[in-house]
Design a protein around this motif. Structure first.
Motif, PDB file in Angstrom:
ATOM      1  N   TRP A  70      39.914  42.377  45.632  1.00  0.00           N
ATOM      2  CA  TRP A  70      38.990  42.690  44.537  1.00  0.00           C
ATOM      3  C   TRP A  70      39.722  43.369  43.385  1.00  0.00           C
ATOM      4  O   TRP A  70      39.413  43.132  42.205  1.00  0.00           O
ATOM      5  CB  TRP A  70      37.824  43.546  45.028  1.00  0.00           C
ATOM      6  CG  TRP A  70      36.774  42.738  45.712  1.00  0.00           C
ATOM      7  CD1 TRP A  70      36.434  42.781  47.039  1.00  0.00           C
ATOM      8  CD2 TRP A  70      35.944  41.732  45.128  1.00  0.00           C
ATOM      9  NE1 TRP A  70      35.452  41.862  47.301  1.00  0.00           N
ATOM     10  CE2 TRP A  70      35.121  41.209  46.145  1.00  0.00           C
ATOM     11  CE3 TRP A  70      35.815  41.222  43.846  1.00  0.00           C
ATOM     12  CZ2 TRP A  70      34.185  40.206  45.918  1.00  0.00           C
ATOM     13  CZ3 TRP A  70      34.880  40.218  43.613  1.00  0.00           C
ATOM     14  CH2 TRP A  70      34.080  39.723  44.642  1.00  0.00           C
ATOM     15  N   LYS A  71      40.709  44.198  43.703  1.00  0.00           N
ATOM     16  CA  LYS A  71      41.506  44.823  42.643  1.00  0.00           C
ATOM     17  C   LYS A  71      42.269  43.762  41.853  1.00  0.00           C
ATOM     18  O   LYS A  71      42.363  43.848  40.623  1.00  0.00           O
ATOM     19  CB  LYS A  71      42.470  45.851  43.230  1.00  0.00           C
ATOM     20  CG  LYS A  71      41.785  47.102  43.732  1.00  0.00           C
ATOM     21  CD  LYS A  71      42.792  48.048  44.364  1.00  0.00           C
ATOM     22  CE  LYS A  71      42.120  49.288  44.917  1.00  0.00           C
ATOM     23  NZ  LYS A  71      43.086  50.205  45.560  1.00  0.00           N
ATOM     24  N   ARG A  72      42.821  42.767  42.554  1.00  0.00           N
ATOM     25  CA  ARG A  72      43.533  41.677  41.867  1.00  0.00           C
ATOM     26  C   ARG A  72      42.575  40.889  40.980  1.00  0.00           C
ATOM     27  O   ARG A  72      42.919  40.526  39.853  1.00  0.00           O
ATOM     28  CB  ARG A  72      44.206  40.751  42.885  1.00  0.00           C
ATOM     29  CG  ARG A  72      45.476  41.332  43.473  1.00  0.00           C
ATOM     30  CD  ARG A  72      46.252  40.308  44.286  1.00  0.00           C
ATOM     31  NE  ARG A  72      45.576  39.906  45.505  1.00  0.00           N
ATOM     32  CZ  ARG A  72      45.630  40.577  46.648  1.00  0.00           C
ATOM     33  NH1 ARG A  72      46.343  41.689  46.735  1.00  0.00           N
ATOM     34  NH2 ARG A  72      45.000  40.156  47.716  1.00  0.00           N
ATOM     35  N   ILE A  73      41.379  40.630  41.471  1.00  0.00           N
ATOM     36  CA  ILE A  73      40.384  39.898  40.676  1.00  0.00           C
ATOM     37  C   ILE A  73      40.054  40.693  39.416  1.00  0.00           C
ATOM     38  O   ILE A  73      39.994  40.131  38.318  1.00  0.00           O
ATOM     39  CB  ILE A  73      39.111  39.627  41.509  1.00  0.00           C
ATOM     40  CG1 ILE A  73      39.411  38.593  42.587  1.00  0.00           C
ATOM     41  CG2 ILE A  73      37.952  39.176  40.612  1.00  0.00           C
ATOM     42  CD1 ILE A  73      38.320  38.458  43.628  1.00  0.00           C
ATOM     43  N   ARG A  74      39.862  41.988  39.563  1.00  0.00           N
ATOM     44  CA  ARG A  74      39.550  42.821  38.405  1.00  0.00           C
ATOM     45  C   ARG A  74      40.679  42.761  37.377  1.00  0.00           C
ATOM     46  O   ARG A  74      40.428  42.634  36.174  1.00  0.00           O
ATOM     47  CB  ARG A  74      39.293  44.260  38.841  1.00  0.00           C
ATOM     48  CG  ARG A  74      38.921  45.169  37.676  1.00  0.00           C
ATOM     49  CD  ARG A  74      38.477  46.535  38.104  1.00  0.00           C
ATOM     50  NE  ARG A  74      39.563  47.272  38.716  1.00  0.00           N
ATOM     51  CZ  ARG A  74      39.476  48.546  39.082  1.00  0.00           C
ATOM     52  NH1 ARG A  74      38.344  49.205  38.921  1.00  0.00           N
ATOM     53  NH2 ARG A  74      40.492  49.150  39.628  1.00  0.00           N
ATOM     54  N   ARG A  75      41.919  42.827  37.860  1.00  0.00           N
ATOM     55  CA  ARG A  75      43.057  42.742  36.933  1.00  0.00           C
ATOM     56  C   ARG A  75      43.081  41.388  36.223  1.00  0.00           C
ATOM     57  O   ARG A  75      43.327  41.316  35.020  1.00  0.00           O
ATOM     58  CB  ARG A  75      44.379  42.972  37.671  1.00  0.00           C
ATOM     59  CG  ARG A  75      44.655  44.432  37.976  1.00  0.00           C
ATOM     60  CD  ARG A  75      46.077  44.655  38.460  1.00  0.00           C
ATOM     61  NE  ARG A  75      46.406  43.924  39.665  1.00  0.00           N
ATOM     62  CZ  ARG A  75      46.227  44.376  40.904  1.00  0.00           C
ATOM     63  NH1 ARG A  75      45.729  45.569  41.123  1.00  0.00           N
ATOM     64  NH2 ARG A  75      46.573  43.635  41.946  1.00  0.00           N
ATOM     65  N   MET A  76      42.822  40.290  36.961  1.00  0.00           N
ATOM     66  CA  MET A  76      42.835  38.961  36.348  1.00  0.00           C
ATOM     67  C   MET A  76      41.752  38.827  35.292  1.00  0.00           C
ATOM     68  O   MET A  76      41.976  38.236  34.235  1.00  0.00           O
ATOM     69  CB  MET A  76      42.670  37.879  37.421  1.00  0.00           C
ATOM     70  CG  MET A  76      43.914  37.665  38.254  1.00  0.00           C
ATOM     71  SD  MET A  76      43.770  36.260  39.380  1.00  0.00           S
ATOM     72  CE  MET A  76      42.801  36.949  40.703  1.00  0.00           C
ATOM     73  N   VAL A  77      40.577  39.370  35.557  1.00  0.00           N
ATOM     74  CA  VAL A  77      39.491  39.315  34.576  1.00  0.00           C
ATOM     75  C   VAL A  77      39.877  40.108  33.334  1.00  0.00           C
ATOM     76  O   VAL A  77      39.663  39.656  32.203  1.00  0.00           O
ATOM     77  CB  VAL A  77      38.168  39.834  35.182  1.00  0.00           C
ATOM     78  CG1 VAL A  77      37.123  40.045  34.110  1.00  0.00           C
ATOM     79  CG2 VAL A  77      37.667  38.866  36.246  1.00  0.00           C
ATOM     80  N   ARG A  78      40.462  41.275  33.530  1.00  0.00           N
ATOM     81  CA  ARG A  78      40.864  42.095  32.381  1.00  0.00           C
ATOM     82  C   ARG A  78      41.935  41.391  31.548  1.00  0.00           C
ATOM     83  O   ARG A  78      41.892  41.433  30.327  1.00  0.00           O
ATOM     84  CB  ARG A  78      41.355  43.457  32.849  1.00  0.00           C
ATOM     85  CG  ARG A  78      40.221  44.341  33.303  1.00  0.00           C
ATOM     86  CD  ARG A  78      40.713  45.685  33.762  1.00  0.00           C
ATOM     87  NE  ARG A  78      39.571  46.539  34.075  1.00  0.00           N
ATOM     88  CZ  ARG A  78      39.661  47.668  34.729  1.00  0.00           C
ATOM     89  NH1 ARG A  78      40.827  48.113  35.140  1.00  0.00           N
ATOM     90  NH2 ARG A  78      38.588  48.377  34.984  1.00  0.00           N
ATOM     91  N   VAL A  79      42.890  40.753  32.210  1.00  0.00           N
ATOM     92  CA  VAL A  79      43.931  40.026  31.483  1.00  0.00           C
ATOM     93  C   VAL A  79      43.322  38.865  30.715  1.00  0.00           C
ATOM     94  O   VAL A  79      43.635  38.644  29.544  1.00  0.00           O
ATOM     95  CB  VAL A  79      45.034  39.532  32.458  1.00  0.00           C
ATOM     96  CG1 VAL A  79      45.941  38.516  31.797  1.00  0.00           C
ATOM     97  CG2 VAL A  79      45.838  40.717  32.975  1.00  0.00           C
ATOM     98  N   ALA A  80      42.425  38.124  31.358  1.00  0.00           N
ATOM     99  CA  ALA A  80      41.777  36.990  30.690  1.00  0.00           C
ATOM    100  C   ALA A  80      40.968  37.463  29.493  1.00  0.00           C
ATOM    101  O   ALA A  80      40.999  36.845  28.425  1.00  0.00           O
ATOM    102  CB  ALA A  80      40.889  36.226  31.668  1.00  0.00           C
ATOM    103  N   ALA A  81      40.254  38.559  29.663  1.00  0.00           N
ATOM    104  CA  ALA A  81      39.427  39.077  28.572  1.00  0.00           C
ATOM    105  C   ALA A  81      40.285  39.601  27.421  1.00  0.00           C
ATOM    106  O   ALA A  81      39.933  39.436  26.265  1.00  0.00           O
ATOM    107  CB  ALA A  81      38.509  40.179  29.084  1.00  0.00           C
ATOM    108  N   ALA A  82      41.411  40.200  27.734  1.00  0.00           N
ATOM    109  CA  ALA A  82      42.279  40.757  26.695  1.00  0.00           C
ATOM    110  C   ALA A  82      42.971  39.651  25.903  1.00  0.00           C
ATOM    111  O   ALA A  82      43.286  39.833  24.733  1.00  0.00           O
ATOM    112  CB  ALA A  82      43.321  41.681  27.312  1.00  0.00           C
ATOM    113  N   GLY A  83      43.158  38.493  26.525  1.00  0.00           N
ATOM    114  CA  GLY A  83      43.898  37.422  25.886  1.00  0.00           C
ATOM    115  C   GLY A  83      43.150  36.726  24.772  1.00  0.00           C
ATOM    116  O   GLY A  83      43.745  36.269  23.803  1.00  0.00           O
ATOM    117  N   ASP A  84      41.846  36.646  24.862  1.00  0.00           N
ATOM    118  CA  ASP A  84      41.118  35.871  23.852  1.00  0.00           C
ATOM    119  C   ASP A  84      39.776  36.491  23.474  1.00  0.00           C
ATOM    120  O   ASP A  84      38.870  35.806  23.029  1.00  0.00           O
ATOM    121  CB  ASP A  84      40.914  34.447  24.324  1.00  0.00           C
ATOM    122  CG  ASP A  84      40.053  34.353  25.573  1.00  0.00           C
ATOM    123  OD1 ASP A  84      39.540  35.385  26.031  1.00  0.00           O
ATOM    124  OD2 ASP A  84      39.885  33.248  26.090  1.00  0.00           O
TER     125      ASP A  84
END
Length: 82
Positions: A44-58
């Motif tokens: 779940w921590k990895r998922i949260r990081r991936m969502v944050r990275v995706a959101a920060a990118g665009d």
């Protein structure tokens, strides 16, 4: 609350800090005794990081790319269902 499936269902809220004090304690106790649950929490921590990275990118997963973002997370996850 000792059922691992019930505890696993609470892990996203545990991670976000939105459980009641009693639920938070029950999940913490269950985590201390279960390597499987600790692994799921890490996922779940990895998922949260991936969502944050995706959101920060665009600017965030908007209407047009939400499905693609979610598919990418699911492809890398063992806890997020299809």
């Amino acid at each position: 609350m000792s059922d691992p499936d019930n505890v696993a269902a609470l892990l996203p809220w545990y991670l976000n800090g939105t459980l009641s004090g009693e639920e938070q304690l029950q999940v913490a106790v269950a985590l201390s005794g279960s390597a499987l649950l600790r692994g799921q929490l890490e996922e779940w921590k990895r998922i949260r990081r991936m969502v944050r990275v995706a959101a920060a990118g665009d600017g965030g997963p908007g209407r047009d790319n939400f499905a693609a973002t979610l598919a990418g997370i699911r492809a890398r996850s063992t806890v997020l269902p299809e």
